[in-house]
Motif scaffolding. Structure first.
Motif, mmCIF file in Angstrom:
data_model
loop_
_atom_site.group_PDB
_atom_site.id
_atom_site.type_symbol
_atom_site.label_atom_id
_atom_site.label_comp_id
_atom_site.label_asym_id
_atom_site.label_seq_id
_atom_site.Cartn_x
_atom_site.Cartn_y
_atom_site.Cartn_z
ATOM 1 N N TRP A 75 64.565 -45.808 -27.377
ATOM 2 C CA TRP A 75 65.251 -45.343 -28.132
ATOM 3 C C TRP A 75 64.859 -45.538 -29.674
ATOM 4 N N VAL A 76 64.666 -46.472 -29.870
ATOM 5 C CA VAL A 76 64.422 -46.867 -31.405
ATOM 6 C C VAL A 76 63.160 -46.068 -31.847
ATOM 7 N N SER A 79 63.950 -42.487 -31.857
ATOM 8 C CA SER A 79 64.985 -41.748 -33.039
ATOM 9 C C SER A 79 64.494 -42.283 -34.403
ATOM 10 N N ARG A 81 65.592 -43.566 -36.854
ATOM 11 C CA ARG A 81 66.455 -43.799 -37.949
ATOM 12 C C ARG A 81 67.303 -45.348 -37.614
ATOM 13 N N LEU A 82 67.327 -46.115 -38.569
ATOM 14 C CA LEU A 82 67.398 -47.535 -38.323
ATOM 15 C C LEU A 82 68.947 -47.944 -38.920
ATOM 16 N N PHE A 85 74.771 -46.435 -37.573
ATOM 17 C CA PHE A 85 75.440 -45.430 -36.741
ATOM 18 C C PHE A 85 74.631 -45.069 -35.718
ATOM 19 N N HIS A 86 73.256 -44.684 -35.746
ATOM 20 C CA HIS A 86 72.365 -44.379 -34.724
ATOM 21 C C HIS A 86 72.087 -45.602 -33.910
ATOM 22 N N LEU A 89 74.794 -45.695 -31.261
ATOM 23 C CA LEU A 89 74.888 -44.600 -30.159
ATOM 24 C C LEU A 89 73.550 -44.998 -29.263
ATOM 25 N N SER A 93 74.056 -45.354 -25.209
ATOM 26 C CA SER A 93 73.558 -44.590 -24.324
ATOM 27 C C SER A 93 72.523 -45.531 -23.475
ATOM 28 N N CYS A 94 71.849 -46.458 -24.038
ATOM 29 C CA CYS A 94 71.120 -47.616 -23.157
ATOM 30 C C CYS A 94 72.000 -48.136 -22.151
ATOM 31 N N LEU A 96 74.703 -46.878 -20.920
ATOM 32 C CA LEU A 96 75.174 -45.861 -19.849
ATOM 33 C C LEU A 96 74.001 -45.761 -18.777
ATOM 34 N N ILE A 97 72.584 -45.451 -19.653
ATOM 35 C CA ILE A 97 71.421 -45.226 -18.604
ATOM 36 C C ILE A 97 71.100 -46.549 -17.800
#
Lengths: 238, 88, 100, 157
Positions: A75-76, A79, A81-82, A85-86, A89, A93-94, A96-97
């Motif tokens: 994800w990092v 994305s 973006r560090l 907020f991100h 998120l 999501s990690c 969840l998956i």
């Protein structure tokens, strides 16, 4: 007179050498057998422990955390973006998956020590890359030469590998090495389409299979590398 | 360097046209699937090169990744369908 | 043009050459299985070389790592899809071409 | 498409790829406002990952992971998120899906509230698209027969 003595001594020397070689070979084989037996015993014990409940939950938790961290690293990477907020998120999501598919990524119970596998994989990678490069030059030669010297045939062989990951590695590296593609697998029998009679004989040596068994630490087989490892220890003991 | 990317993209486009011959006339559905898979692979590189020409690689790399994914998924699905139907 | 951009050119040209070889093989080889030899091997290395070239051109950033990740993905996906489609052909009873 | 494949290769590759595909789908959904993509595209990728699971692992295992009932609940709840955010804007005294008014309850400036509102709507759209794609594929591969129907038919005679 002197010549006969010389021949006799030479004969004796050869005899001794032969004897020593046989002894050494027996020793190596027995040591390798012992090593493989202990390995299979360990695997059996691990399987038994796996069947009992506590080990099962422990394994599930390990799978969950490992999956979570791999997915979070991915994800990092995606994305880029560090900010907080991100990243939040990403954590959500990690979670969840890894809840949805924690048993997919590490479904293989038989898998060995990951660090050693990584080390062996990177040690073996240059050989595979050089094979892939040769394969492409071969295909380019076949495709661009006017006469097109091909003589296709299908050959089949049984593999001794067991875990699915090493099957994937074997099938994909057969596909990527010169002149052969895996076209079917039925009950552990590989059907390989070879573009040339010569490359068909190259595959029969089983060099690639040994390398893959070594990389993925297949338990029940004797590999050349392991025998060499054991032999060094025996030499030091003597 | 922009000119180089432009020529490379045009070369790849030419190769896609060549592959399209197999995709249109190739005997049987299997040849067509193989050709379309090859076209997808080339398209992935063309998309990235387009990203460099338009100076927006960070955007095109995502599209390219989706393209790689859907190419793989499509080939697997068609292969599975043909395998289940049992005839070409 | 700096040194990284100059380094990327041989990779891209090599990738283009292998793409060309794979396409010519796809057009010229006599039957389906031999055509898969061309696309399965040729496209994998060509994509690998092209994407390595592009990421070298990009320099050191997240985008370069993403491009390399696409390369890894293709490295796993391309032989697998080749295997899947050839397996479908085998199950459908397509006979391979043999030299007469 | 309903059987478990006996091909270990495709199954193992799918098994390794599916979690990464799913995380990529969530990335596409959640970064929809500053890179290409958004709810619909991410939902399609997420649905594609479940479809890949179905065609490689067979109908039974896919049903254990994601059944028709779950797909229905997901599609409805995605729609609920979408229209709920819209209605919330309506209740707060603005137009439908005018996210600027959400700043009243989120305690942020209106621009940021718009961004958050779009994110929520995209999550809803993504969930719905995923569930609907998956249930369409489910219907195609089963021929529209749900196991509960068969049980009822057997009970009735």
């Amino acid at each position: 007179m002197e010549v006969t003595v010389l021949i006799q001594t030479a004969d004796k020397a050869f005899e001794i050498l032969e004897k020593a070689r046989n002894e050494a070979r027996e020793l190596l084989y027995s040591s390798a057998k012992i090593a493989s037996e202990t390995k299979s015993l360990e695997a059996k014990r691990a399987e038994q422990a796996f069947l009992s409940g506590a080990q099962h939950t422990k394994l599930a938790i390990r799978n969950y955390t490992l999956t979570f961290f791999m997915l979070f690293a991915f994800w990092v990477l995606l994305s880029g973006r560090l900010d907080l907020f991100h990243l939040t998120l990403g954590v959500l999501s990690c979670l969840l998956i890894s809840y949805l598919s924690y048993d997919l990524l590490f479904a293989n119970v038989r898998i060995g020590d990951i660090r050693i596998m990584f080390k062996r994989f990177f040690a073996a990678a240059p050989w595979f890359l050089s094979q892939i490069f040769t394969a492409n030059l071969h295909v380019a030669y076949l495709a661009l030469s006017p006469k097109m010297p091909i003589d296709p045939s299908i050959l089949r062989f049984n593999t001794k590998l067991e875990s699915d990951i090493s099957w994937v590695a074997l099938a994909n590296s057969i596909t990527l090495t010169p002149g052969t593609i895996t076209i079917d697998i039925r009950d552990g029998e590989f059907f390989v389409h070879a573009i040339d009679k010569k490359v068909a004989s190259d595959l029969d040596t089983g060099e690639m299979e040994d390398k893959i068994a070594h990389v993925f630490m297949e338990a029940d087989h004797i590999y050349i590398q392991d025998i060499l490892d054991v032999s060094r220890i025996f030499g030091e003991l003597k | 360097m922009d000119n180089f990317f432009l020529w490379l993209g045009m070369g790849l486009f030419f190769l896609v046209l060549l592959c399209l011959y197999r995709g249109v006339f190739g005997p049987g559905v299997l040849n067509r699937v193989a050709a379309i898979s090859a076209i997808g692979t080339k398209t992935l590189v063309i998309l990235l090169i387009m990203g460099y020409i338009y100076q927006r690689v960070d955007m095109f790399v995502d599209i390219s990744m989706v393209y790689a994914l859907l190419n793989f998924l499509g080939t697997i699905t068609v292969a599975k369908y043909l395998e289940m139907s049992g005839e070409i | 043009m700096n040194i990284m951009q100059a380094l990327s050119i041989p990779f891209l040209l090599g990738g283009f050459f292998f793409f060309l070889a794979a396409t010519v093989g796809l057009l010229r080889f006599p039957d389906f299985y031999t055509r898969l030899h061309a696309t399965g091997k040729g496209d994998t290395l060509a994509v690998l070389l092209s994407l390595i070239g592009l990421s070298v051109y990009e320099g050191f950033s997240f985008t370069a790592v993403k491009i390399l990740f696409i390369a890894v993905f293709m490295f796993l996906a391309q032989p697998t899809s080749t295997h899947a489609i050839s397996r479908a052909a085998m199950r459908c009873g397509l006979k391979p071409w043999v030299k007469k | 498409m309903t059987r478990l494949t006996d091909d270990i290769i495709i199954r193992a590759v799918a098994r390794i790829m599916i979690p990464f595909i799913q995380i990529y789908a969530l990335y596409v959904i959640m970064h929809g406002h500053h890179s290409p993509g958004g709810g619909f595209q991410g939902g399609v990728i997420l649905g594609a990952s479940f479809i890949l699971y179905l065609i490689t692992h067979g109908l039974e295992e896919a049903r254990a992971r994601m059944s028709e009932l779950k797909a229905g609940i997901f599609s409805a709840s995605g729609l609920l998120i979408y229209s709920g955010i819209g209605l919330l804007c309506l209740i707060l005294g603005s137009n439908f899906l005018d996210y600027g008014r959400l700043s009243l309850i989120l305690k942020v400036i209106p621009a940021q509230a718009r961004s958050l509102g779009i994110l929520g709507v995209e999550i809803g759209v993504g969930i719905t698209v995923m569930a609907v794609m998956f249930s369409i594929f489910f219907d195609i591969s089963t021929g529209g027969i749900i196991p509960e129907d068969e049980e009822i038919k057997e009970e009735n005679g």
